[in-house]
Design a protein around this motif. Structure first.
Motif, mmCIF file in Angstrom:
data_model
loop_
_atom_site.group_PDB
_atom_site.id
_atom_site.type_symbol
_atom_site.label_atom_id
_atom_site.label_comp_id
_atom_site.label_asym_id
_atom_site.label_seq_id
_atom_site.Cartn_x
_atom_site.Cartn_y
_atom_site.Cartn_z
ATOM 1 N N VAL A 49 32.346 44.989 41.031
ATOM 2 C CA VAL A 49 31.528 45.188 39.906
ATOM 3 C C VAL A 49 31.246 46.750 39.533
ATOM 4 N N LYS A 50 30.746 47.291 40.633
ATOM 5 C CA LYS A 50 30.429 48.652 40.802
ATOM 6 C C LYS A 50 31.469 49.616 40.219
ATOM 7 N N LEU A 51 32.822 49.284 40.613
ATOM 8 C CA LEU A 51 34.032 49.964 40.140
ATOM 9 C C LEU A 51 34.390 49.613 38.789
ATOM 10 N N ALA A 52 34.079 48.304 38.429
ATOM 11 C CA ALA A 52 34.607 47.867 37.006
ATOM 12 C C ALA A 52 33.631 48.859 35.786
ATOM 13 N N GLN A 53 32.299 48.890 36.112
ATOM 14 C CA GLN A 53 31.337 49.553 35.478
ATOM 15 C C GLN A 53 31.910 51.098 35.168
ATOM 16 N N ALA A 54 32.302 51.755 36.392
ATOM 17 C CA ALA A 54 32.728 52.995 36.263
ATOM 18 C C ALA A 54 34.143 53.254 35.320
ATOM 19 N N LEU A 55 34.913 52.009 35.081
ATOM 20 C CA LEU A 55 36.095 52.168 34.472
ATOM 21 C C LEU A 55 36.019 51.612 32.905
ATOM 22 N N ALA A 56 34.715 50.944 32.825
ATOM 23 C CA ALA A 56 34.585 50.227 31.462
ATOM 24 C C ALA A 56 34.958 51.015 30.265
ATOM 25 N N HIS A 57 34.490 52.337 30.279
ATOM 26 C CA HIS A 57 34.516 53.114 28.882
ATOM 27 C C HIS A 57 36.054 53.898 29.072
ATOM 28 N N ASP A 58 36.800 53.305 29.730
ATOM 29 C CA ASP A 58 38.140 54.098 29.994
ATOM 30 C C ASP A 58 38.167 55.616 30.188
ATOM 31 N N PRO A 59 37.245 56.126 31.199
ATOM 32 C CA PRO A 59 37.221 57.388 31.563
ATOM 33 C C PRO A 59 38.540 58.173 31.859
ATOM 34 N N GLN A 60 38.599 59.650 31.682
ATOM 35 C CA GLN A 60 39.838 60.399 32.015
ATOM 36 C C GLN A 60 39.812 60.525 33.575
ATOM 37 N N LEU A 61 38.507 60.595 34.049
ATOM 38 C CA LEU A 61 38.430 60.727 35.561
ATOM 39 C C LEU A 61 37.240 59.844 35.959
ATOM 40 N N VAL A 62 37.227 59.351 37.248
ATOM 41 C CA VAL A 62 36.381 58.590 38.100
ATOM 42 C C VAL A 62 35.964 59.076 39.287
ATOM 43 N N LEU A 63 34.479 59.161 39.694
ATOM 44 C CA LEU A 63 34.137 59.557 40.839
ATOM 45 C C LEU A 63 33.653 58.455 41.665
ATOM 46 N N LEU A 64 34.598 58.249 42.905
ATOM 47 C CA LEU A 64 34.016 56.990 43.542
ATOM 48 C C LEU A 64 33.129 57.508 44.874
ATOM 49 N N ASP A 65 32.019 56.984 44.935
ATOM 50 C CA ASP A 65 31.500 57.270 46.341
ATOM 51 C C ASP A 65 31.387 56.391 47.282
ATOM 52 N N GLU A 66 32.070 56.420 48.258
ATOM 53 C CA GLU A 66 32.254 55.577 49.175
ATOM 54 C C GLU A 66 32.800 54.341 48.656
ATOM 55 N N PRO A 67 33.647 54.074 48.182
ATOM 56 C CA PRO A 67 33.932 52.489 47.681
ATOM 57 C C PRO A 67 34.247 51.436 48.595
ATOM 58 N N THR A 68 34.879 51.872 49.586
ATOM 59 C CA THR A 68 34.963 50.934 50.828
ATOM 60 C C THR A 68 33.912 50.427 51.684
ATOM 61 N N ASN A 69 32.729 50.977 51.388
ATOM 62 C CA ASN A 69 31.418 50.997 52.312
ATOM 63 C C ASN A 69 31.215 49.500 52.398
ATOM 64 N N GLY A 70 30.941 49.043 53.649
ATOM 65 C CA GLY A 70 30.439 47.652 53.860
ATOM 66 C C GLY A 70 31.484 46.650 53.633
ATOM 67 N N LEU A 71 32.545 46.874 53.320
ATOM 68 C CA LEU A 71 33.945 46.011 53.421
ATOM 69 C C LEU A 71 34.575 45.535 54.493
ATOM 70 N N ASP A 72 35.082 44.645 54.572
ATOM 71 C CA ASP A 72 35.701 44.058 55.844
ATOM 72 C C ASP A 72 37.104 44.545 55.808
ATOM 73 N N PRO A 73 37.844 44.504 56.746
ATOM 74 C CA PRO A 73 39.337 45.219 56.689
ATOM 75 C C PRO A 73 40.193 44.819 55.565
ATOM 76 N N ALA A 74 40.169 43.539 55.309
ATOM 77 C CA ALA A 74 41.116 43.201 54.122
ATOM 78 C C ALA A 74 40.468 43.594 52.746
ATOM 79 N N GLY A 75 39.022 43.761 52.686
ATOM 80 C CA GLY A 75 38.263 44.181 51.429
ATOM 81 C C GLY A 75 38.639 45.702 51.399
ATOM 82 N N ARG A 76 38.690 46.502 52.423
ATOM 83 C CA ARG A 76 38.948 47.803 52.240
ATOM 84 C C ARG A 76 40.445 48.078 51.924
#
Lengths: 302, 290
Positions: free
Chosen positions: B127-154
């Motif tokens: 969801v955090k990723l989705a809200q960053a993409l919602a307005h079709d940006p030209q650039l996204v800044l993703l701060d530690e998107p894999t934080n807290g995820l298990d290996p498959a989630g990563r």
């Protein structure tokens, strides 16, 4: 698992069949005014739990129902008996039910701002084309609107009841509008007080307790001071005590400037009193807004 | 206190990784790029806009996914992302349409109508990723998107990041404290530590400079190291494992031959990236002036 089964499961598992690829957006991108409006609408709806989880609707709905119940009964009595006067006056309606208004404010002001602070939503707001002042203005307007709805709905029910009972609109409308004017003022004052207190802490419970405590204590102190002053026979002093509580403050302003019957207190004494009451009301609203702006200037974006 | 100091870096379009240990200044740098934190000196521009003076213009065309939790528990993902898209300036109808699209792309299905309080970490990151993409940006800044995820989630998240940069055509600046993760999805990697640039280079360069083979044998690892050394391979023991510095493809043959000569079984051969610490100790010579 046999190869046949696997082959059959293959297409079902592949979610990509329906994937029509990423579509870019090249439609309209609106400016700050529209962003502020979106913030206002979401927040005002949220104050009644609209667009939120089911349990957040319970409290506002109960309080709104409690606020409207006496008006409904009054309107029904008037309509059924064909009375030529409402059993409940517009003027004192909100003030007589001020505890319900205070509880609503205490419950919903933290929902409006503490929630964003607590769950880190501020960083998402600030990373959008919105300035901090936009957030403050939208939240203030939204909570004031929500509080106004709480007071305006029962008043409007009363008016509807009066009209159903064939009371002349010309007689009812001025009183109704006076009460509505007072409700607008009260909504502005209460929303400011509620938000300033709620914005201090990200903890909702603390905000709820602080707001209810402040409003109840102010009302209590005002009531006690007024009784004492009246017993001492100093009518002017009794009037001045109205400054102590937001309800009596607005009541005083509405009494002197809108010509509404004063329910609480003795009303502001003299012209000076009227001016002071008006000035304090204006300062209170402006001060709350100023404090909120200061508060949100310090909110970190972490 | 200096959070980010003397950092001069020119980031090209594509998927760019920003690597640094915790506290290296990655998040601070992202906030500066959004125009939210003023720099005491120096300048930066994002999509041609100056971060100091044109923050709102930047924030209209940039998406930001913070590191920490930022989702209220009492709304559904759909309601929330619609609201966020509207706050980026999209009209309500467009916001609804984009939200449905974006939530589908990040892989959130039926859950999107439920309050987010009950979501798993993986769903929350989506969801955090989705809200960053919602307005079709030209650039996204993703701060530690894999934080807290298990290996498959990563793996899923990294796959998504790669798709955003390639299929979606949105430039990505993604941070992580794990270089190994970013190597897999980034075209270029910037390494910072203590707010200072350590190196900035295409991913292939980093990988080439840090080729390290970890070998696990089932017995006699000491003798195995000696055998390798005598065969001219730089090898040293690391606990139960043996680390081999790869000089060329021929080294794989020498590892095989050494194991066969001793008659020990090869349990595992793994190409390992340099750890962050090693990168910090020995930054590549040309990295500093990038």
């Amino acid at each position: 698992m046999t190869p046949d089964v696997q082959a059959g499961a293959g297409p079902v598992e592949s979610g990509a069949i329906h994937d029509i690829g990423y579509r870019h957006y090249d439609g309209e991108r609106r400016g700050r005014a529209a962003v502020r409006r979106a913030m206002f609408v979401e927040s005002a709806r949220g104050a009644y739990g609209l667009g939120r989880a089911g349990r957040t609707k319970v409290m506002p709905a109960l309080l709104l129902a409690a606020m409207c119940l006496p008006a409904l009964v009054g309107a029904a009595i008037a309509a059924l008996t064909g009375a030529d006067e409402l059993p409940i006056a517009y003027g004192g309606y909100v003030l007589n039910l001020q505890v319900l208004v205070s509880v609503y404010l205490a419950a919903q002001a933290p929902v409006s701002v503490s929630r964003d602070l607590r769950f880190g939503v501020m960083s998402l707001y600030f990373s959008r084309p919105m300035e901090r002042i936009d957030y403050v203005l939208a939240k203030y307007a939204a909570l004031a609107t929500a509080v106004l709805v709480l007071m305006a709905l029962p008043l409007t029910i009363l008016l509807a009841g009066a009209l159903l009972a064939k009371m002349p609109l010309g007689e009812q409308l001025p009183d109704y509008l006076r009460a509505m004017g007072a409700a607008v003022l009260l909504a502005l004052v209460l929303a400011g007080i509620g938000l300033v207190i709620a914005a201090v802490t990200p903890r909702r419970g603390l905000g709820v307790a602080a707001i209810i405590a402040v409003l109840l204590v102010l009302s209590g102190v005002q009531g006690a001071a007024q009784v004492i002053a009246t017993e001492q026979g100093t009518r002017d002093a009794a009037g001045w005590t109205g400054l102590l509580s937001p309800y009596t403050l607005v009541d005083g302003v509405a009494h002197r400037f809108l010509g509404q019957d004063s329910v609480l207190g003795a009303g502001p004494p003299g012209t000076a009193g009227a001016l002071v009451f008006a000035a304090v009301t204006a300062l209170l609203v402006a001060g709350c807004l100023g404090l909120l702006v200061l508060r949100y200037r310090r909110v970190s974006i972490s | 206190m200096l959070a980010v100091c003397d950092l001069t870096v020119d980031v090209a379009p594509g998927v760019v990784g920003l690597v640094g240990a915790n506290g290296a200044g990655k998040s601070t740098l992202l906030k500066m790029l959004l125009g939210l934190l003023p720099a005491t000196s120096g300048s930066a521009s994002v999509l041609g806009h100056d971060v100091a003076t044109e923050g709102p213009a930047i924030r209209q065309r940039v998406g930001y996914m913070p590191e920490h939790d930022c989702l209220p528990p009492d709304v559904s993902a759909t309601e929330f992302v619609v609201h966020m898209a509207q706050l980026s300036g999209l009209p309500r109808a467009a916001a609804r349409e984009r939200t449905a699209d974006v939530l589908r792309h990040v892989g959130l299905d039926e859950e999107r109508y439920r309050p987010m309080g009950g979501y798993s970490t993986g769903m929350r990151q989506r969801v955090k990723l989705a809200q960053a993409l919602a307005h079709d940006p030209q650039l996204v800044l993703l701060d530690e998107p894999t934080n807290g995820l298990d290996p498959a989630g990563r793996d899923d998240m990294l796959g998504l990041v790669r798709r955003i940069g390639t299929e979606f055509g949105i430039s990505v600046l993604v941070t992580s404290h794990l270089l190994g993760e970013l190597e897999r999805v980034c075209d270029a990697v910037v390494v910072i530590d203590g707010g200072q640039l350590l190196r900035s280079s295409a991913t292939a360069d980093v990988t080439a400079a840090s080729a390290l083979l970890v070998v696990e044998v089932d017995a006699r690892s000491g003798e195995f190291v000696d055998a390798l050394t005598s065969a001219g391979v730089r090898a040293h023991p690391a606990g139960r494992l043996v680390e081999v510095e790869l000089a060329g493809d021929g080294d794989y043959d020498r590892v095989r031959d050494a194991a066969a000569g001793l008659g020990v079984g090869l349990v595992r051969l793994e190409q390992r990236r340099h750890r962050m610490a090693e990168l910090f100790l020995a930054p590549a010579g040309g990295g500093r002036d990038a």
